[in-house]
Write a protein that holds these residues in place. Structure first.
Motif, short mmCIF file in Angstrom:
data_model
loop_
_atom_site.label_atom_id
_atom_site.label_comp_id
_atom_site.label_asym_id
_atom_site.label_seq_id
_atom_site.Cartn_x
_atom_site.Cartn_y
_atom_site.Cartn_z
N TYR A 122 0.41 -2.47 5.71
CA TYR A 122 0.66 -1.85 4.41
C TYR A 122 0.31 -2.81 3.29
O TYR A 122 -0.21 -2.39 2.24
CB TYR A 122 2.12 -1.41 4.30
CG TYR A 122 2.45 -0.17 5.08
CD1 TYR A 122 1.91 1.06 4.72
CD2 TYR A 122 3.27 -0.21 6.20
CE1 TYR A 122 2.20 2.21 5.44
CE2 TYR A 122 3.57 0.94 6.93
CZ TYR A 122 3.03 2.15 6.54
OH TYR A 122 3.31 3.27 7.26
N PHE A 123 0.60 -4.09 3.50
CA PHE A 123 0.31 -5.08 2.46
C PHE A 123 -1.19 -5.22 2.22
O PHE A 123 -1.64 -5.40 1.09
CB PHE A 123 0.92 -6.42 2.85
CG PHE A 123 0.73 -7.50 1.82
CD1 PHE A 123 1.50 -7.51 0.67
CD2 PHE A 123 -0.21 -8.49 1.99
CE1 PHE A 123 1.34 -8.51 -0.30
CE2 PHE A 123 -0.38 -9.48 1.03
CZ PHE A 123 0.39 -9.49 -0.11
N ALA A 124 -1.99 -5.12 3.30
CA ALA A 124 -3.43 -5.27 3.18
C ALA A 124 -4.12 -3.96 2.80
O ALA A 124 -5.15 -3.97 2.12
CB ALA A 124 -4.01 -5.80 4.49
N PHE A 125 -3.56 -2.85 3.26
CA PHE A 125 -4.23 -1.55 3.10
C PHE A 125 -3.98 -0.90 1.75
O PHE A 125 -4.93 -0.52 1.05
CB PHE A 125 -3.76 -0.62 4.23
CG PHE A 125 -4.34 0.77 4.16
CD1 PHE A 125 -5.70 0.99 4.34
CD2 PHE A 125 -3.52 1.87 3.94
CE1 PHE A 125 -6.23 2.27 4.29
CE2 PHE A 125 -4.04 3.15 3.88
CZ PHE A 125 -5.40 3.35 4.06
N LEU A 126 -2.75 -0.80 1.35
CA LEU A 126 -2.41 -0.02 0.16
C LEU A 126 -2.96 -0.60 -1.15
O LEU A 126 -3.48 0.17 -1.98
CB LEU A 126 -0.88 0.15 0.06
CG LEU A 126 -0.22 0.90 1.22
CD1 LEU A 126 1.29 0.95 1.02
CD2 LEU A 126 -0.80 2.31 1.34
#
Length: 210
Positions: free
Chosen positions: A131-135
């Protein structure tokens, strides 16, 4: 909220991730095969709720700690992997019984499945880093809302999409389980297969920390 050049790639990427079978989907299928559709659905709910912890962490930058303190990532992986191995052993050692037909006999495994799934997902640093890298890739400072609000909104959309595809998988696994439920021998075999899968997944996570 977001321009089409960001929202369209986000929706497309989310769909790809949602329909790609992964360890979480496999884990929910194992729970369904071992304990029934109720346990599988509660596992999905637990994963869904735990994911919001990672989404909030991504929105407010807490997951930066995992990057600045790599040993935390290793600790979480080892703990999560060992927990999966323990669950697999517990599934193997479960007494041989026939088909579970009484609602009371299903309640305890279902509650346990919810607690186990919640623990596993909270201890899963890969979810937090995902989530930290994707969003943040699909946010922009030019939008009407601040970055953290955009990340929260995108996280909710992605999490709901993942949960919907998990439910489809669980329902399919439930149909397979119903076919086999008439045979105590098949039920026992399914538990052993599921336990082996969980132990293999846990061992793989622990080995990956080396």
């Amino acid at each position: 909220m977001l321009p089409s050049e960001l929202s369209i790639p986000f929706l497309a990427s989310t769909a790809i991730f949602a329909f790609t079978p992964g360890p979480g989907m496999l884990y929910m299928a194992v729970q369904t095969m071992a304990h029934g559709a109720r346990a599988g659905l509660l596992s999905s709910l637990a994963f869904h709720l735990a994911s919001y912890i990672h989404i909030f962490a991504a929105a407010f930058g807490v997951t930066v700690l995992l990057k600045t303190a790599p040993f935390l990532l290793i600790v979480l992986k080892i703990v999560g992997g060992c927990y999966l191995i323990w669950m697999g052993i517990r599934l193997w050692k479960r007494p041989k019984t026939g088909a579970l037909t009484a609602q009371s006999s299903k309640a305890k495994p279902s509650r346990q499945a919810f607690r186990d799934s919640l623990t596993i997902e909270i201890l899963n640093p890969k979810s937090a880093l995902f989530y930290f890298a994707f969003l943040p890739q699909f946010t922009t400072s030019e939008a009407a809302f601040p970055i953290w609000v955009q990340i929260l909104a995108l996280g909710v959309i992605a999490n709901v999409a993942f949960s919907l595809t998990d439910i489809v998988c669980i329902l399919f696994a439930g149909l397979v389980a119903m076919r086999a439920a008439a045979s105590a021998r098949l039920v026992a075999l399914g538990r052993r297969i599921g336990g082996t899968i969980l132990m293999s997944m846990g061992a793989g996570i622990v080995a990956d920390t080396r």
